[in-house]
Design a protein around this motif. Structure first.
Motif, short mmCIF file in Angstrom:
data_model
loop_
_atom_site.label_atom_id
_atom_site.label_comp_id
_atom_site.label_asym_id
_atom_site.label_seq_id
_atom_site.Cartn_x
_atom_site.Cartn_y
_atom_site.Cartn_z
N PHE A 1 0.81 -1.21 0.00
CA PHE A 1 0.00 0.00 0.00
C PHE A 1 0.85 1.28 0.00
CE2 PHE A 1 -2.31 -3.43 2.09
CZ PHE A 1 -3.49 -3.45 1.37
N GLU A 2 2.14 1.15 -0.33
CA GLU A 2 2.99 2.35 -0.35
C GLU A 2 2.50 3.37 -1.38
OE1 GLU A 2 4.06 -0.70 -0.58
OE2 GLU A 2 5.36 -1.09 1.16
N LYS A 3 2.08 2.88 -2.56
CA LYS A 3 1.61 3.79 -3.60
C LYS A 3 0.34 4.51 -3.17
CE LYS A 3 3.55 1.17 -7.48
NZ LYS A 3 3.24 0.45 -8.73
N VAL A 4 -0.47 3.85 -2.36
CA VAL A 4 -1.69 4.48 -1.87
C VAL A 4 -1.34 5.66 -0.96
CG1 VAL A 4 -3.83 4.13 -0.60
CG2 VAL A 4 -2.91 2.28 -2.02
N ALA A 5 -0.36 5.47 -0.08
CA ALA A 5 0.04 6.53 0.84
C ALA A 5 0.68 7.71 0.10
CB ALA A 5 1.01 5.98 1.88
N GLU A 6 1.42 7.42 -0.98
CA GLU A 6 2.13 8.47 -1.70
C GLU A 6 1.23 9.25 -2.66
OE1 GLU A 6 5.22 6.42 -3.66
OE2 GLU A 6 6.33 5.93 -1.82
N ALA A 7 0.14 8.65 -3.10
CA ALA A 7 -0.69 9.28 -4.13
C ALA A 7 -1.45 10.48 -3.57
CB ALA A 7 -1.68 8.25 -4.69
N HIS A 8 -1.70 11.46 -4.45
CA HIS A 8 -2.51 12.62 -4.08
C HIS A 8 -3.98 12.22 -3.96
CE1 HIS A 8 0.83 15.37 -4.62
NE2 HIS A 8 1.05 14.87 -5.82
N TRP A 9 -4.71 13.01 -3.19
CA TRP A 9 -6.14 12.74 -3.05
C TRP A 9 -6.90 13.11 -4.32
CZ3 TRP A 9 -8.52 9.71 0.21
CH2 TRP A 9 -7.92 9.43 1.45
N VAL A 10 -6.57 14.26 -4.91
CA VAL A 10 -7.31 14.75 -6.07
C VAL A 10 -6.34 15.21 -7.13
CG1 VAL A 10 -9.00 16.43 -6.92
CG2 VAL A 10 -9.25 15.50 -4.61
N ASP A 11 -6.65 14.90 -8.37
CA ASP A 11 -5.85 15.39 -9.49
C ASP A 11 -6.81 15.60 -10.66
OD1 ASP A 11 -3.77 16.26 -10.95
OD2 ASP A 11 -2.80 14.31 -11.22
N ILE A 12 -6.54 16.58 -11.47
CA ILE A 12 -7.44 16.93 -12.58
C ILE A 12 -6.83 16.42 -13.88
CG2 ILE A 12 -8.53 18.80 -13.86
CD1 ILE A 12 -8.49 20.44 -11.30
N VAL A 13 -7.67 15.79 -14.70
CA VAL A 13 -7.25 15.33 -16.02
C VAL A 13 -7.64 16.39 -17.04
CG1 VAL A 13 -7.50 13.54 -17.77
CG2 VAL A 13 -7.54 12.92 -15.34
N LEU A 14 -6.64 16.99 -17.67
CA LEU A 14 -6.88 18.06 -18.64
C LEU A 14 -6.64 17.56 -20.06
CD1 LEU A 14 -5.11 21.05 -16.86
CD2 LEU A 14 -7.57 20.58 -16.96
N PRO A 15 -7.43 18.02 -21.04
CA PRO A 15 -7.17 17.65 -22.44
C PRO A 15 -5.81 18.17 -22.89
CG PRO A 15 -9.36 18.64 -22.17
CD PRO A 15 -8.61 18.87 -20.89
N PHE A 16 -5.19 17.43 -23.82
CA PHE A 16 -3.94 17.85 -24.47
C PHE A 16 -2.85 18.18 -23.44
CE2 PHE A 16 -7.47 19.59 -27.26
CZ PHE A 16 -7.52 18.48 -28.07
N HIS A 17 -2.74 17.33 -22.43
CA HIS A 17 -1.76 17.54 -21.37
C HIS A 17 -0.34 17.57 -21.92
CE1 HIS A 17 0.15 17.01 -17.39
NE2 HIS A 17 0.89 16.10 -17.97
N PHE A 18 -0.07 16.78 -22.96
CA PHE A 18 1.28 16.68 -23.51
C PHE A 18 1.49 17.63 -24.69
CE2 PHE A 18 0.48 12.66 -21.40
CZ PHE A 18 1.65 12.46 -20.70
#
Length: 468
Positions: free
Chosen positions: A233-250
């Motif tokens: 569960f290390e990745k669970v502890a490190e992950a942010h609670w909220v993140d926004i997915v935006l179009p054309f991120h790259f």
């Protein structure tokens, strides 16, 4: 949800609120490993940073949820309105890596080709749906049988904890090496335990517990895996609670002819595969799938791919895994998959929740996958059992040759390696090969039949299979 929704049609009726979310979560867990596999594989192959790979996964889950809701709920002109979950097609991995390895278009060029292929899929969807007269039960049953058999490789590799061989670069030369973590006794025991729990629940429970047997089996497997130290569960502890997915991120997409043509070939493959899956759902749910419904479903595949390109992900298709789950549970409500799509959107926006689901070991999913994927193959067998081979003995050869050809990419992956590379996306799909061969052999032995006669035979096959 509409108040006028009928209570007698199991597809349009909605389970009680207390059952809806567990049933939806079961669909999400079934497809999650496959859903995140493509962005994970592509991101690492393109040497993206861990943060960029994580964003690809979140974007994939987010777009997957949107595409699933469009397909299951339906909007004007799009969506088959049946219990369908959408996910990135594995057929796109090879072509995407080929584009990345042979051109310098980068991620923006890949996403541009995905957007163009999505538009192409929307345009050609009506022509794909008009192929219904070419799919009598002998063809449909054969295709569905091959779909189930092909998926078993995924389930078995899940049970083994990965893939048997890994690609590594040694002295600048890529090569295949055995995976030391594959098929370890501990992992095999966990997969077997999950399978045993599911079968026990199917044997000795009824009602709601029986309906969520796969979910309970996965939960039981996660408990055992945690006790054995295999679920982290290390990745669970490190992950942010909220993140926004935006179009054309790259960056804004770019459009190049060869990548676009390559991805359009992938779309043709996935649409034909989806056609078979929609017909399978029709058999499982006892609903006649009309040409108009097929067109809406295939258009939704194209629209899902277009949305995928906009939100920094890859071509979408209807997931076979979840067709198997419908067969196992008998839950036909499309509102279950609509809720599953909403969960996928939440997972895309809440990385910590996504990380929790991602922590489920593959061996746990493998035990469940063997049941679900096998049910897809059994559906094909049930359909074929309604074919009168005594009055049409040549249908035996249609099934025999089509299944044999469909197995080539599975049992002999290098069989077509000397043929032009541009044909590989077509030749490496056993489902597509089986579809082409069965359709051609049916035309050769039986000729073109009327749409009405095929619809009547298909309806009769569904009624007979219901009592098998």
């Amino acid at each position: 949800m509409p108040e006028t929704m009928t209570k007698t049609d199991p597809i349009d009726s909605c389970p009680p609120a207390g059952q809806l979310m567990p049933l939806a979560l079961q669909h999400v867990l079934v497809m999650y490993a496959g859903a995140v596999a493509v962005p994970l594989i592509v991101g690492r192959a393109l040497n993206l940073s861990p943060q960029e790979v994580a964003f690809l996964i979140s974007a994939d889950l987010f777009a997957c949820g949107i595409a699933t809701i469009i397909q299951s709920w339906g909007i004007p002109g799009f969506g088959i309105k049946m219990p369908v979950m959408m996910g990135v097609t594995f057929a796109s991995v090879g072509p995407i890596l080929s584009i990345a390895g042979t051109t310098d278009v980068g991620l923006t060029g890949i996403f541009g080709s995905v957007i163009a292929a999505g538009l192409f899929g929307i345009v050609i969807a009506p022509f794909i749906s008009r192929l219904l007269p070419l799919f009598p039960p002998v063809v449909t049953g054969t295709i569905i049988l091959v779909i189930g058999i092909s998926l078993m490789r995924v389930g078995i590799n899940w049970a083994g904890g990965g893939v048997p061989t890994l690609t590594r670069v040694v002295d600048g030369v890529p090569g295949q090496f055995p995976n030391p973590a594959y098929a370890q006794p501990q992992g095999l025991m966990i997969a077997g335990f999950v399978l045993l729990v599911i079968l026990s629940l199917l044997r000795w429970t009824t009602g709601f517990l029986r309906n969520i047997a796969v979910l309970l089996g996965i939960v039981a497997g996660c408990v055992v895996a945690s006790l054995l130290g295999l679920m982290h569960f290390e990745k669970v502890a490190e992950a942010h609670w909220v993140d926004i997915v935006l179009p054309f991120h790259f960056g804004m997409p770019t459009f190049h002819l060869i990548p676009i043509l390559t991805m359009c070939i992938v779309i043709i493959v996935t649409l034909i595969e989806s056609l078979g899956m929609f017909l399978a759902l029709g058999e499982m749910t006892d609903r006649k799938v009309s040409k108009a419904a097929l067109t809406r479903g295939l258009r939704a595949d194209g629209l899902g791919t277009l949305i995928g390109g906009v939100f920094n992900t890859f071509p979408y298709t209807s997931f076979s895994q979840n067709v198997g789950l419908v067969g196992v549970t008998g839950i036909r409500s499309r509102w279950v998959t609509v809720a599953g799509g909403a969960i996928m959107i939440c997972l895309g926006l809440l990385p910590k929740m996504a990380a929790l689901v991602e922590s489920v070991p593959q061996v746990v999913l493998g035990g469940a996958g063997i049941v679900m994927f096998g049910m897809v193959a059994v559906t094909g067998v049930r359909i074929l059992s309604t074919v009168d081979f005594r009055t049409r003995p040549n249908d035996l050869f249609i099934v025999a040759v089509s299944v044999g050809v469909g197995m080539i990419p599975i049992v002999a992956p290098g069989f077509f390696q000397s043929l032009p590379h541009d044909l590989h996306p077509l030749l490496e799909s056993g489902i597509l090969l089986a579809a082409i061969v069965s359709v051609l052999l049916n035309l050769f032995f039986n000729g073109m039949r009327s749409k009405t006669s095929v619809e009547q035979e298909t309806a009769g096959a569904a009624a007979s299979a219901e009592h098998c």
